[in-house]
Design a protein around this motif. Sequence first.
Motif, short mmCIF file in Angstrom:
data_model
loop_
_atom_site.label_atom_id
_atom_site.label_comp_id
_atom_site.label_asym_id
_atom_site.label_seq_id
_atom_site.Cartn_x
_atom_site.Cartn_y
_atom_site.Cartn_z
N LEU A 49 37.46 80.08 23.19
CA LEU A 49 36.24 80.56 22.55
C LEU A 49 35.12 79.57 22.81
N VAL A 50 33.95 80.09 23.13
CA VAL A 50 32.73 79.30 23.24
C VAL A 50 31.74 79.88 22.24
N VAL A 51 31.16 79.04 21.40
CA VAL A 51 30.18 79.49 20.41
C VAL A 51 28.85 78.81 20.67
N LEU A 52 27.81 79.39 20.10
CA LEU A 52 26.49 78.78 20.20
C LEU A 52 26.47 77.50 19.38
N GLU A 53 25.85 76.48 19.92
CA GLU A 53 25.77 75.20 19.21
C GLU A 53 25.12 75.36 17.84
N GLU A 54 24.16 76.25 17.74
CA GLU A 54 23.47 76.46 16.46
C GLU A 54 24.39 77.05 15.39
N PRO A 116 36.54 62.96 22.63
CA PRO A 116 35.83 63.94 23.45
C PRO A 116 36.67 64.51 24.59
N THR A 117 37.85 63.96 24.83
CA THR A 117 38.71 64.51 25.89
C THR A 117 39.66 65.58 25.37
N SER A 118 39.65 65.84 24.06
CA SER A 118 40.50 66.91 23.51
C SER A 118 40.11 68.24 24.15
N PRO A 119 41.11 69.05 24.53
CA PRO A 119 40.77 70.33 25.16
C PRO A 119 40.04 71.29 24.22
N TYR A 120 40.36 71.23 22.94
CA TYR A 120 39.70 72.06 21.94
C TYR A 120 39.07 71.18 20.88
N GLU A 121 38.09 71.75 20.20
CA GLU A 121 37.44 71.09 19.07
C GLU A 121 37.51 72.05 17.90
N ARG A 122 37.83 71.55 16.72
CA ARG A 122 37.84 72.40 15.52
C ARG A 122 36.45 72.35 14.89
N VAL A 123 35.82 73.53 14.77
CA VAL A 123 34.47 73.61 14.25
C VAL A 123 34.38 74.65 13.14
N LEU A 124 33.42 74.46 12.28
CA LEU A 124 33.15 75.40 11.19
C LEU A 124 32.03 76.33 11.64
N ILE A 125 32.33 77.65 11.66
CA ILE A 125 31.37 78.64 12.16
C ILE A 125 31.30 79.83 11.20
N TYR A 140 38.93 76.98 16.67
CA TYR A 140 39.05 76.07 17.80
C TYR A 140 38.22 76.60 18.96
N VAL A 141 37.35 75.75 19.49
CA VAL A 141 36.46 76.14 20.58
C VAL A 141 36.58 75.14 21.72
N VAL A 142 36.10 75.56 22.89
CA VAL A 142 36.03 74.67 24.04
C VAL A 142 34.58 74.45 24.40
N ARG A 143 34.33 73.34 25.06
CA ARG A 143 32.96 73.04 25.50
C ARG A 143 32.65 73.72 26.84
N HIS A 144 33.59 73.64 27.77
CA HIS A 144 33.38 74.16 29.12
C HIS A 144 34.59 74.98 29.55
N PRO A 145 34.50 76.30 29.40
CA PRO A 145 35.66 77.12 29.73
C PRO A 145 35.85 77.28 31.24
#
Length: 157
Positions: A49-54, A116-125, A140-145
């Motif tokens: 998943l890729v989400v908007l930074e905002e 920052p090398t983790s493949p996924y990041e846990r974010v609140l959306i 869980y999202v990725v920065r660069h799919p």
Amino acid sequence: MDCPPFDMFFYGTLMRGQRNHAYCHGALRARNATVRGSLYDLPEGYPALVVLEEDVLAVGTANPIRDASEARFRTRPDGIPALEQPTVSGELYTFDDAGERLRALDRLEGFVPGDPTSPYERVLIPAHAEDGTLTFAWSYVVRHPTGRHLPGGHWPA
């Protein structure tokens, strides 16, 4: 220590009928939901998943109890954004065991807080449940799919 209920949005192998759904055992509630974002089918056989930074309200930390509380008390100055395209469909789960649950899920997803090398990041959306409820959920999202974009926002395609 008591943990407040917290929500998680899953869009891949943690959903009902998928290979990692056992990690959801003991959920207080499960319902269909949608988030704003884009979905990719990775060559490894699972989605990203890729989400908007905002839309990212917080990033997961090494303190799962605090993270669970953060989700309950977080607000956005501009409220929850309208659900616009593109969207990703998945499932919204409510849990009450952040200490064990988030640590296990973070291990499964390869998320190491602060790395920052983790493949996924846990974010609140923001997440929109099928019953019209709007909530903040961890996902869980990725920065660069890499892989194939799924324009319909459903996995498996």
